[in-house]
Scaffold this motif. Structure first.
Motif, mmCIF file in Angstrom:
data_model
loop_
_atom_site.group_PDB
_atom_site.id
_atom_site.type_symbol
_atom_site.label_atom_id
_atom_site.label_comp_id
_atom_site.label_asym_id
_atom_site.label_seq_id
_atom_site.Cartn_x
_atom_site.Cartn_y
_atom_site.Cartn_z
ATOM 1 N N ASN A 48 -8.984 -6.859 -20.460
ATOM 2 C CA ASN A 48 -10.119 -7.348 -19.683
ATOM 3 C C ASN A 48 -10.750 -8.587 -20.315
ATOM 4 O O ASN A 48 -10.891 -9.622 -19.660
ATOM 5 N N ASN A 112 -10.760 -3.242 -15.510
ATOM 6 C CA ASN A 112 -10.404 -4.662 -15.424
ATOM 7 C C ASN A 112 -10.392 -5.079 -13.958
ATOM 8 O O ASN A 112 -9.384 -4.964 -13.274
ATOM 9 N N TRP A 115 -7.735 -7.936 -12.865
ATOM 10 C CA TRP A 115 -6.352 -7.454 -12.776
ATOM 11 C C TRP A 115 -6.177 -6.551 -11.553
ATOM 12 O O TRP A 115 -5.177 -6.640 -10.836
#
Length: 585
Positions: A48, A112, A115
């Protein structure tokens, strides 16, 4: 999460009325989510901060590189079968309920957000094509989207139009082979180009020759990065390319692209000029997904804040030292730090109850044996999707800002991670329809559009619970404020509706504070329900239930009173804004 699924919502029993899920039990659900948690914490979360620092890189000629580790993490994601979790077994999916997939995405977003947007948008593309694609389109694209080998995007926005899609200009000219040649520019396309999958399936809105003006002249097309060959494998490179990537305030690990279409080959999805109806499947999935982004960030901000507040030493408690053996007390002893922590906690826990309930209603809409139940569930989801998107993301921005405040000076420093959560949370209030648009959708289309029928249906849930629990002394502190806000929303809705008949600007003026008021009605309902469960378990001696009751009391005492201001603001009407002469700005 287990409390919400099994004690509040009793999902195992609910699934018995859904034939395709009837054999799924609580243990299986828990095992799946336990493994999901390990993947999120061990594989995605470590990327992250590094992904935020590195960001995506445009390398020229349409090539985009994602941050280090992103591609490898995605490979692990598809190898473990996570993209297939909630997908149709006919196309290689695991066929688990929407609420299980929803819980996975809460954890992914906590770990995250940037992502997670790559597989998240792909799942939306899957849902759109699953509902509106032709048999040939489904057989070509769905197995690849389900496996995660190919990812998906939604290409709506153009330089001159964001939410107002009726004025988009991208053209689609028919080709002799039945395909179309699409030409135009799309901007702000999340995950539009990257190096994580072998192909990207773009769902693009465009206009056919002679199409009517406005939203009634928009069609939807599949425009793949690589055109599949006769065997369904990656074939020739299509002429849709990334021209550049945006340099953004947050979500640096996700490529936000300008996509140029130069006669790119595309295939019509659904009926001509009715593309917006098909795209709404993906847009609504995305709005629910953005709500989950807000929830995920609220939760991770709270978890970090709590650890810091217990460890950081600053000053002494006003009532005397609580850690006399130390140089100062941990900041968790201070009332205002507790206010900030409990605000994060109350918003996260109510948001989880609300969104898991909404996902369960998606499962009912799709799979319940009873038609009336399916219709009711569909109404709940339609009504409350804008509330999930706007209320949860507003709360997440507050929650992440509170995390930065709890950390003090360290919160402002990038290495501690809190300022990234603030930056990432800020986009969620903007994309997939700004929160103002969500408020207009709620009040104008979902409530006034059907004379309040859907709202009354949700109101009946509230009134039935009030009637059932209102006579019990131990529930008075929760039921009385719930009943009160329910009555106030009903009166406010009628008042705005009457004013709007005379002046449509009244809807626009009231919409944002109105949505926050409805958001608090929903949270009040779920906090009262959670308090009921916690009271029933109070004799267990488990501190979890003690904490649940204490958080409920905090919510009703400190957060629900915001509605006094939002109701007053909604009632103020359009006059203070619209009577202001433009020349005076």
């Amino acid at each position: 999460m287990q409390f919400v699924l099994h004690e509040l919502l009793n999902v195992e029993a609910e699934l018995k009325s859904m034939p395709k899920h009837a054999d799924l039990d609580a243990d299986t659900i828990n095992q799946v989510l336990e493994e999901a948690g390990k993947f999120c914490s061990e594989v995605v979360f470590p990327l992250n901060q590094s992904g935020d620092r590195e960001g995506c890189t445009y390398e020229g000629n349409g090539v985009v590189k994602t941050p280090a580790g992103f591609r490898q993490a995605y490979r692990q994601y598809i190898e473990a079968g996570w993209p297939a979790l909630g997908c149709d077994p006919e196309f290689g999916g695991q066929g688990l309920p929407a609420f299980v997939n929803n819980a996975l995405y809460e954890m992914l977003n906590s770990a995250n957000q940037a992502w997670t947007m790559y597989p998240g948008l792909s799942h939306g593309a899957y849902e759109c094509l699953h509902e509106h694609g032709t048999p040939e389109q489904k057989s070509t694209y769905l197995p690849k989207l389900v496996s995660g080998e190919w990812t998906g995007t939604m290409c709506l926005t153009e330089p001159h139009c964001g939410t107002d899609l009726g004025i988009l200009r991208t053209k689609a000219e028919p080709n002799p082979d039945g395909s179309f040649a699409l030409t135009g520019m799309k901007i702000f396309i999340s995950s539009g180009e990257h190096d994580m999958a072998e192909n990207i399936v773009h769902l693009v809105l465009a206009r056919l020759p002679g199409a009517p003006m406005g939203t009634k002249g928009i069609s939807l097309f599949i425009v793949p990065k690589f055109v599949p060959d006769s065997n369904g494998a990656v074939g020739e490179r299509n002429t849709i390319k990334c021209g550049s990537i945006e340099h953004k305030m947050g979500i640096h690990g996700n490529a936000t692209c300008v996509m140029n279409l130069d006669g790119a080959r595309g295939w019509l999805v659904g009926e001509a000029n009715k593309g917006l109806n098909a795209m709404f499947v993906m847009m609504n999935a995305a709005r629910l997904g953005v709500g989950m982004q807000g929830l995920g960030l609220t939760e991770v901000a709270y978890q970090n804040s709590l650890v810091y507040a217990k460890e950081r030493l600053q000053m002494r408690a006003l009532t005397g030292p609580k850690a006399p053996e130390k140089a100062a007390d941990p900041i968790i002893v201070h009332p205002d730090v507790r206010r900030m922590l409990l605000t994060q906690k109350a918003y996260a826990e109510a948001g989880r109850a609300f969104t898991y309930w909404a996902a369960l209603n998606i499962d009912k809409e799709l799979s319940h044996a009873d038609e009336a139940t399916r219709r009711e569930a569909a109404d709940f989801v339609a009504l409350l999707t804008p509330v999930i998107k706007a209320f949860l993301t507003d709360n997440a921005f507050e929650g992440t800002n509170l995390a930065m405040q709890i950390y003090g000076g360290h919160g402002f420093i990038s290495e501690w991670g809190m300022e990234q959560y603030v930056r990432d949370a800020r986009i969620n209030m903007i994309y997939e329809g700004t929160n103002s648009i969500q408020a207009l959708d709620l009040l104008g289309r979902k409530i006034l559009g059907d004379m309040g029928a859907k709202l009354k249906r949700f109101g009946k849930l509230v009134s039935d619970f009030v009637e059932q629990e209102g006579v019990k002394p131990e529930m008075q502190e929760f039921i009385n404020p719930l009943a009160d806000i329910g009555e106030k929303v009903q009166k406010l809705t009628m008042e705005i509706g009457m004013k709007a008949m005379q002046n449509p600007d009244e809807v626009g003026a009231a919409a944002v504070p109105y949505l926050r008021t409805v958001g608090h009605l929903v949270f009040s309902y779920f906090w009262a329900r959670m308090a009921r469960v916690a009271l029933d378990r109070a004799d267990s001696g488990d501190a979890f239930y003690t904490a649940k009751l204490a958080t409920a009391r905090f919510y009703f005492a400190r957060l629900l009173p915001e509605t006094a201001a939002t109701i007053r603001a909604a009632r103020a009407g359009a006059k203070p804004m619209m009577d202001y002469d433009e020349a005076l700005f």
